[in-house]
Write a protein that holds these residues in place. Structure first.
Motif, PDB file in Angstrom:
ATOM      1  N   THR A   5       0.835  -1.198   0.000  1.00  0.00           N
ATOM      2  CA  THR A   5       0.000   0.000   0.000  1.00  0.00           C
ATOM      3  C   THR A   5       0.874   1.253   0.000  1.00  0.00           C
ATOM      4  OG1 THR A   5      -0.059   0.206   2.410  1.00  0.00           O
ATOM      5  CG2 THR A   5      -1.747  -1.222   1.372  1.00  0.00           C
ATOM      6  N   HIS A   6       0.231   2.379  -0.274  1.00  0.00           N
ATOM      7  CA  HIS A   6       0.919   3.670  -0.205  1.00  0.00           C
ATOM      8  C   HIS A   6       1.545   3.868   1.179  1.00  0.00           C
ATOM      9  CE1 HIS A   6       1.448   8.039  -0.905  1.00  0.00           C
ATOM     10  NE2 HIS A   6       1.165   8.114   0.372  1.00  0.00           N
ATOM     11  N   GLU A   7       0.773   3.562   2.200  1.00  0.00           N
ATOM     12  CA  GLU A   7       1.234   3.738   3.579  1.00  0.00           C
ATOM     13  C   GLU A   7       2.429   2.842   3.892  1.00  0.00           C
ATOM     14  OE1 GLU A   7      -1.973   3.206   2.690  1.00  0.00           O
ATOM     15  OE2 GLU A   7      -2.735   5.246   3.023  1.00  0.00           O
ATOM     16  N   GLU A   8       2.390   1.597   3.431  1.00  0.00           N
ATOM     17  CA  GLU A   8       3.505   0.678   3.665  1.00  0.00           C
ATOM     18  C   GLU A   8       4.772   1.172   2.966  1.00  0.00           C
ATOM     19  OE1 GLU A   8       1.376  -3.660   4.258  1.00  0.00           O
ATOM     20  OE2 GLU A   8       1.473  -2.812   2.229  1.00  0.00           O
ATOM     21  N   CYS A   9       4.628   1.677   1.739  1.00  0.00           N
ATOM     22  CA  CYS A   9       5.800   2.199   1.020  1.00  0.00           C
ATOM     23  C   CYS A   9       6.383   3.409   1.736  1.00  0.00           C
ATOM     24  CB  CYS A   9       5.433   2.558  -0.414  1.00  0.00           C
ATOM     25  SG  CYS A   9       5.053   1.139  -1.450  1.00  0.00           S
ATOM     26  N   ALA A  10       5.526   4.320   2.166  1.00  0.00           N
ATOM     27  CA  ALA A  10       5.988   5.530   2.842  1.00  0.00           C
ATOM     28  C   ALA A  10       6.684   5.210   4.165  1.00  0.00           C
ATOM     29  CB  ALA A  10       4.816   6.481   3.071  1.00  0.00           C
ATOM     30  N   ALA A  11       6.234   4.156   4.834  1.00  0.00           N
ATOM     31  CA  ALA A  11       6.788   3.783   6.145  1.00  0.00           C
ATOM     32  C   ALA A  11       7.917   2.765   6.053  1.00  0.00           C
ATOM     33  CB  ALA A  11       5.676   3.225   7.022  1.00  0.00           C
ATOM     34  N   HIS A  12       8.249   2.305   4.845  1.00  0.00           N
ATOM     35  CA  HIS A  12       9.236   1.225   4.661  1.00  0.00           C
ATOM     36  C   HIS A  12       8.873   0.025   5.533  1.00  0.00           C
ATOM     37  CE1 HIS A  12      12.320   4.478   3.346  1.00  0.00           C
ATOM     38  NE2 HIS A  12      11.412   4.257   2.426  1.00  0.00           N
ATOM     39  N   ALA A  13       7.609  -0.340   5.457  1.00  0.00           N
ATOM     40  CA  ALA A  13       7.089  -1.438   6.275  1.00  0.00           C
ATOM     41  C   ALA A  13       7.659  -2.771   5.832  1.00  0.00           C
ATOM     42  CB  ALA A  13       5.561  -1.469   6.164  1.00  0.00           C
ATOM     43  N   ARG A  14       7.806  -3.673   6.785  1.00  0.00           N
ATOM     44  CA  ARG A  14       8.234  -5.033   6.479  1.00  0.00           C
ATOM     45  C   ARG A  14       7.029  -5.803   5.960  1.00  0.00           C
ATOM     46  NH1 ARG A  14      13.279  -6.385   8.286  1.00  0.00           N
ATOM     47  NH2 ARG A  14      14.258  -4.842   9.620  1.00  0.00           N
ATOM     48  N   ILE A  15       7.263  -6.601   4.918  1.00  0.00           N
ATOM     49  CA  ILE A  15       6.209  -7.366   4.263  1.00  0.00           C
ATOM     50  C   ILE A  15       6.541  -8.848   4.395  1.00  0.00           C
ATOM     51  CG2 ILE A  15       5.048  -7.813   2.061  1.00  0.00           C
ATOM     52  CD1 ILE A  15       4.585  -4.972   3.009  1.00  0.00           C
ATOM     53  N   ALA A  16       5.624  -9.618   4.975  1.00  0.00           N
ATOM     54  CA  ALA A  16       5.826 -11.064   5.099  1.00  0.00           C
ATOM     55  C   ALA A  16       5.611 -11.715   3.734  1.00  0.00           C
ATOM     56  CB  ALA A  16       4.858 -11.643   6.117  1.00  0.00           C
ATOM     57  N   LEU A  17       6.534 -12.595   3.365  1.00  0.00           N
ATOM     58  CA  LEU A  17       6.475 -13.293   2.077  1.00  0.00           C
ATOM     59  C   LEU A  17       6.363 -14.788   2.302  1.00  0.00           C
ATOM     60  CD1 LEU A  17       9.408 -11.345   0.398  1.00  0.00           C
ATOM     61  CD2 LEU A  17       6.963 -10.848   0.227  1.00  0.00           C
ATOM     62  N   ASP A  18       6.072 -15.505   1.253  1.00  0.00           N
ATOM     63  CA  ASP A  18       6.010 -16.962   1.335  1.00  0.00           C
ATOM     64  C   ASP A  18       7.370 -17.525   1.728  1.00  0.00           C
ATOM     65  OD1 ASP A  18       3.371 -16.885   0.516  1.00  0.00           O
ATOM     66  OD2 ASP A  18       3.854 -17.262  -1.589  1.00  0.00           O
ATOM     67  N   GLY A  19       7.370 -18.667   2.368  1.00  0.00           N
ATOM     68  CA  GLY A  19       8.608 -19.351   2.725  1.00  0.00           C
ATOM     69  C   GLY A  19       9.345 -18.714   3.884  1.00  0.00           C
ATOM     70  N   GLY A  20       8.659 -17.879   4.655  1.00  0.00           N
ATOM     71  CA  GLY A  20       9.290 -17.258   5.824  1.00  0.00           C
ATOM     72  C   GLY A  20      10.202 -16.084   5.496  1.00  0.00           C
ATOM     73  N   LYS A  21      10.269 -15.694   4.221  1.00  0.00           N
ATOM     74  CA  LYS A  21      11.089 -14.542   3.848  1.00  0.00           C
ATOM     75  C   LYS A  21      10.365 -13.253   4.202  1.00  0.00           C
ATOM     76  CE  LYS A  21      13.857 -16.339   0.062  1.00  0.00           C
ATOM     77  NZ  LYS A  21      14.330 -16.050  -1.301  1.00  0.00           N
ATOM     78  N   GLU A  22      11.130 -12.170   4.164  1.00  0.00           N
ATOM     79  CA  GLU A  22      10.581 -10.865   4.485  1.00  0.00           C
ATOM     80  C   GLU A  22      11.145  -9.845   3.505  1.00  0.00           C
ATOM     81  OE1 GLU A  22       9.636  -9.326   8.766  1.00  0.00           O
ATOM     82  OE2 GLU A  22      11.716  -8.838   8.293  1.00  0.00           O
ATOM     83  N   GLY A  23      10.323  -8.884   3.115  1.00  0.00           N
ATOM     84  CA  GLY A  23      10.759  -7.801   2.247  1.00  0.00           C
ATOM     85  C   GLY A  23      10.455  -6.471   2.903  1.00  0.00           C
ATOM     86  N   VAL A  24      10.887  -5.412   2.257  1.00  0.00           N
ATOM     87  CA  VAL A  24      10.641  -4.059   2.746  1.00  0.00           C
ATOM     88  C   VAL A  24       9.937  -3.279   1.641  1.00  0.00           C
ATOM     89  CG1 VAL A  24      11.702  -1.916   3.548  1.00  0.00           C
ATOM     90  CG2 VAL A  24      12.648  -4.108   4.258  1.00  0.00           C
ATOM     91  N   ALA A  25       8.796  -2.677   1.973  1.00  0.00           N
ATOM     92  CA  ALA A  25       8.046  -1.873   1.009  1.00  0.00           C
ATOM     93  C   ALA A  25       8.719  -0.516   0.844  1.00  0.00           C
ATOM     94  CB  ALA A  25       6.613  -1.683   1.495  1.00  0.00           C
ATOM     95  N   CYS A  26       8.667   0.024  -0.376  1.00  0.00           N
ATOM     96  CA  CYS A  26       9.254   1.342  -0.637  1.00  0.00           C
ATOM     97  C   CYS A  26       8.691   1.886  -1.944  1.00  0.00           C
ATOM     98  CB  CYS A  26      10.773   1.255  -0.721  1.00  0.00           C
ATOM     99  SG  CYS A  26      11.380   0.336  -2.139  1.00  0.00           S
ATOM    100  N   TRP A  27       9.077   3.112  -2.250  1.00  0.00           N
ATOM    101  CA  TRP A  27       8.779   3.707  -3.547  1.00  0.00           C
ATOM    102  C   TRP A  27      10.000   3.534  -4.426  1.00  0.00           C
ATOM    103  CZ3 TRP A  27       4.025   4.777  -4.801  1.00  0.00           C
ATOM    104  CH2 TRP A  27       3.105   5.073  -3.794  1.00  0.00           C
ATOM    105  N   TYR A  28       9.819   2.988  -5.630  1.00  0.00           N
ATOM    106  CA  TYR A  28      10.914   2.882  -6.593  1.00  0.00           C
ATOM    107  C   TYR A  28      11.037   4.228  -7.278  1.00  0.00           C
ATOM    108  CZ  TYR A  28      14.146   0.486  -9.680  1.00  0.00           C
ATOM    109  OH  TYR A  28      15.274   0.081 -10.329  1.00  0.00           O
ATOM    110  N   PRO A  29      12.249   4.668  -7.601  1.00  0.00           N
ATOM    111  CA  PRO A  29      12.414   5.990  -8.216  1.00  0.00           C
ATOM    112  C   PRO A  29      11.548   6.167  -9.461  1.00  0.00           C
ATOM    113  CG  PRO A  29      14.544   5.083  -7.630  1.00  0.00           C
ATOM    114  CD  PRO A  29      13.530   3.990  -7.409  1.00  0.00           C
ATOM    115  N   GLN A  30      11.092   7.399  -9.650  1.00  0.00           N
ATOM    116  CA  GLN A  30      10.234   7.734 -10.781  1.00  0.00           C
ATOM    117  C   GLN A  30      10.951   7.453 -12.098  1.00  0.00           C
ATOM    118  OE1 GLN A  30       8.916  11.783 -10.786  1.00  0.00           O
ATOM    119  NE2 GLN A  30       7.872  11.586 -12.728  1.00  0.00           N
ATOM    120  N   MET A  31      10.271   6.740 -12.976  1.00  0.00           N
ATOM    121  CA  MET A  31      10.791   6.440 -14.308  1.00  0.00           C
ATOM    122  C   MET A  31       9.619   6.510 -15.274  1.00  0.00           C
ATOM    123  SD  MET A  31      13.284   3.244 -13.419  1.00  0.00           S
ATOM    124  CE  MET A  31      14.170   3.267 -14.950  1.00  0.00           C
TER     125      MET A  31
END
Length: 103
Positions: A5-31
């Motif tokens: 979500t917008h809020e998760e990207c703005a907050a660099h929230a941790r995102i739970a993924l399959d297989g016990g992995k974790e990612g970080v939400a963010c905004w990718y640079p404008q292109m």
């Protein structure tokens, strides 16, 4: 993988993924005139970056649907590119405003 979500990207929230992995939400640079939501997943000193871009350019999706998967290993290259981009665009702005030297 779900789009963050917008809020998760703005907050660099941790995102739970399959297989016990974790990612970080963010905004990718404008292109291509559009910003993009993304999830960064660390991978052995590098990172897989999943990007949900609002436009077709510059991302083409293998199956026609987001996210696009990118693999980045050197964040310092992005920093150096960003610094160069800022220098060139600042110089171009001064030049187009009546300065005498082109970038």
């Amino acid at each position: 993988m779900r789009e963050p979500t917008h809020e998760e990207c703005a907050a660099h929230a941790r995102i739970a993924l399959d297989g016990g992995k974790e990612g970080v939400a963010c905004w990718y640079p404008q292109m291509g005139g559009y910003g993009a939501r993304a999830v960064i997943v660390p991978d052995a000193g590098c990172a897989d970056v999943y990007v949900w871009h609002d436009g077709e350019f510059p991302f083409a999706f293998d199956d026609g649907r987001p996210p696009a998967e990118l693999h980045h290993c050197n964040g310092a290259q992005f920093v150096a590119f960003g610094e160069l981009l800022m220098t060139i665009t600042d110089e171009a702005t001064r030049w187009s405003s009546g300065g005498t030297e082109s970038p």
